[in-house]
Design a protein around this motif. Structure first.
Motif, PDB file in Angstrom:
ATOM      1  N   ARG A   1       0.867  -1.185   0.000  1.00 39.10           N
ATOM      2  CA  ARG A   1       0.000   0.000   0.000  1.00 39.10           C
ATOM      3  C   ARG A   1       0.894   1.221   0.000  1.00 39.10           C
ATOM      4  O   ARG A   1       1.873   1.298   0.735  1.00 39.10           O
ATOM      5  CB  ARG A   1      -0.881   0.009   1.249  1.00 39.10           C
ATOM      6  N   ILE A   2       0.546   2.192  -0.832  1.00 36.16           N
ATOM      7  CA  ILE A   2       1.226   3.487  -0.825  1.00 36.16           C
ATOM      8  C   ILE A   2       0.172   4.547  -0.534  1.00 36.16           C
ATOM      9  O   ILE A   2      -0.955   4.473  -1.021  1.00 36.16           O
ATOM     10  CB  ILE A   2       1.977   3.783  -2.142  1.00 36.16           C
ATOM     11  N   ARG A   3       0.562   5.534   0.278  1.00 40.02           N
ATOM     12  CA  ARG A   3      -0.339   6.638   0.611  1.00 40.02           C
ATOM     13  C   ARG A   3       0.404   7.966   0.487  1.00 40.02           C
ATOM     14  O   ARG A   3       1.560   8.069   0.887  1.00 40.02           O
ATOM     15  CB  ARG A   3      -0.852   6.497   2.046  1.00 40.02           C
ATOM     16  N   PHE A   4      -0.266   8.954  -0.075  1.00 36.52           N
ATOM     17  CA  PHE A   4       0.203  10.341  -0.088  1.00 36.52           C
ATOM     18  C   PHE A   4      -0.806  11.112   0.762  1.00 36.52           C
ATOM     19  O   PHE A   4      -2.000  11.120   0.446  1.00 36.52           O
ATOM     20  CB  PHE A   4       0.204  10.908  -1.513  1.00 36.52           C
ATOM     21  N   TYR A   5      -0.330  11.779   1.814  1.00 32.45           N
ATOM     22  CA  TYR A   5      -1.253  12.478   2.696  1.00 32.45           C
ATOM     23  C   TYR A   5      -0.545  13.654   3.382  1.00 32.45           C
ATOM     24  O   TYR A   5       0.648  13.866   3.173  1.00 32.45           O
ATOM     25  CB  TYR A   5      -1.852  11.513   3.737  1.00 32.45           C
ATOM     26  N   ASP A   6      -1.296  14.387   4.183  1.00 33.33           N
ATOM     27  CA  ASP A   6      -0.796  15.577   4.889  1.00 33.33           C
ATOM     28  C   ASP A   6      -0.116  16.562   3.939  1.00 33.33           C
ATOM     29  O   ASP A   6       0.959  17.087   4.223  1.00 33.33           O
ATOM     30  CB  ASP A   6       0.163  15.196   6.025  1.00 33.33           C
ATOM     31  N   LEU A   7      -0.758  16.824   2.803  1.00 37.84           N
ATOM     32  CA  LEU A   7      -0.220  17.777   1.840  1.00 37.84           C
ATOM     33  C   LEU A   7      -0.400  19.194   2.377  1.00 37.84           C
ATOM     34  O   LEU A   7      -1.475  19.545   2.873  1.00 37.84           O
ATOM     35  CB  LEU A   7      -0.921  17.644   0.491  1.00 37.84           C
ATOM     36  N   ILE A   8       0.665  19.989   2.276  1.00 40.82           N
ATOM     37  CA  ILE A   8       0.624  21.382   2.743  1.00 40.82           C
ATOM     38  C   ILE A   8       1.213  22.274   1.654  1.00 40.82           C
ATOM     39  O   ILE A   8       2.355  22.097   1.234  1.00 40.82           O
ATOM     40  CB  ILE A   8       1.397  21.566   4.063  1.00 40.82           C
ATOM     41  N   HIS A   9       0.430  23.240   1.214  1.00 38.69           N
ATOM     42  CA  HIS A   9       0.831  24.196   0.184  1.00 38.69           C
ATOM     43  C   HIS A   9       1.344  25.461   0.870  1.00 38.69           C
ATOM     44  O   HIS A   9       0.822  25.867   1.910  1.00 38.69           O
ATOM     45  CB  HIS A   9      -0.392  24.508  -0.691  1.00 38.69           C
ATOM     46  N   PRO A  10       2.376  26.120   0.308  1.00 40.77           N
ATOM     47  CA  PRO A  10       2.933  27.308   0.982  1.00 40.77           C
ATOM     48  C   PRO A  10       1.934  28.450   1.186  1.00 40.77           C
ATOM     49  O   PRO A  10       2.029  29.171   2.180  1.00 40.77           O
ATOM     50  CB  PRO A  10       4.086  27.741   0.077  1.00 40.77           C
ATOM     51  N   TYR A  11       0.985  28.619   0.280  1.00 41.82           N
ATOM     52  CA  TYR A  11       0.000  29.704   0.431  1.00 41.82           C
ATOM     53  C   TYR A  11      -1.370  29.189   0.829  1.00 41.82           C
ATOM     54  O   TYR A  11      -2.118  29.855   1.526  1.00 41.82           O
ATOM     55  CB  TYR A  11      -0.138  30.515  -0.863  1.00 41.82           C
ATOM     56  N   GLY A  12      -1.694  28.000   0.371  1.00 41.33           N
ATOM     57  CA  GLY A  12      -3.021  27.446   0.637  1.00 41.33           C
ATOM     58  C   GLY A  12      -3.137  26.753   1.975  1.00 41.33           C
ATOM     59  O   GLY A  12      -4.218  26.618   2.517  1.00 41.33           O
ATOM     60  N   GLY A  13      -2.017  26.295   2.501  1.00 42.61           N
ATOM     61  CA  GLY A  13      -2.056  25.561   3.758  1.00 42.61           C
ATOM     62  C   GLY A  13      -2.391  24.093   3.524  1.00 42.61           C
ATOM     63  O   GLY A  13      -2.030  23.522   2.499  1.00 42.61           O
ATOM     64  N   GLU A  14      -3.097  23.517   4.480  1.00 40.37           N
ATOM     65  CA  GLU A  14      -3.455  22.108   4.379  1.00 40.37           C
ATOM     66  C   GLU A  14      -4.475  21.904   3.266  1.00 40.37           C
ATOM     67  O   GLU A  14      -5.474  22.613   3.188  1.00 40.37           O
ATOM     68  CB  GLU A  14      -4.017  21.602   5.703  1.00 40.37           C
TER      69      GLU A  14
END
Length: 167
Positions: free
Chosen positions: A107-120
């Protein structure tokens, strides 16, 4: 009713293929798939992909547990944007990538993405509305999906190319 039973039996004859999921509520991507390989083979294959994909793997890989078959990496992915006056550029979006392996499955997961201006990414509105409005935030999210989904497909293809070196 008879044809329904025949269709179900027909479908059960085929192996289950990988399942990709995207949870919009918390902006999490996940793929679970199977391949005929040992836990150790899958672990080293997954670690190899992370090292090749994210150059500074010593900084990127946060958890490296061969016994449990768990890898966790923190990195950035370049997400394209269009700013005012038509200028295009990239922002570095932070992401956590986890890989879990066991015999014949991963299983692979991509999560807790944080953008420099948009935030979470799970937030409906951007944190910095001076730099990014709601419409722009929605476009950033769409473009990020277009970046992450091919990464997951690439990982899946890489994992399926297990080479048996029994000579």
């Amino acid at each position: 009713m008879k044809s329904f039973v025949v269709v179900i039996l027909f479908l059960l004859c085929f192996p289950i293929v990988g399942i990709s999921q995207f949870d919009k509520s918390d902006f999490t991507f996940q793929r679970i798939d199977s391949v005929k390989a040992s836990k150790q083979e899958l672990y080293f294959k997954a670690k190899s992909w992370l090292i090749k994909k994210f150059i500074d793997s010593k900084e990127v890989i946060q958890v490296d547990d061969k016994e449990s078959g768990k890898l966790i990496a923190k990195s950035t992915i370049k997400t394209p944007h269009k700013a005012m006056a038509g200028f295009s550029g990239y922002d570095n979006t932070e992401v956590v990538i986890s890989v879990d392996v066991k015999d014949n499955k991963y299983r692979i997961r991509f999560y807790d993405l944080i953008h420099p201006y948009g935030g979470e990414y799970k937030n409906d509105k951007p944190k910095n509305t001076m730099m990014l409005n709601k419409s722009g935030w929605d476009k950033v999210k769409e473009r990020t999906i277009e970046i992450v989904e091919p990464l997951i497909s690439e990982f899946n293809t890489y994992m399926k190319t297990i080479k048996n070196d029994n000579f």
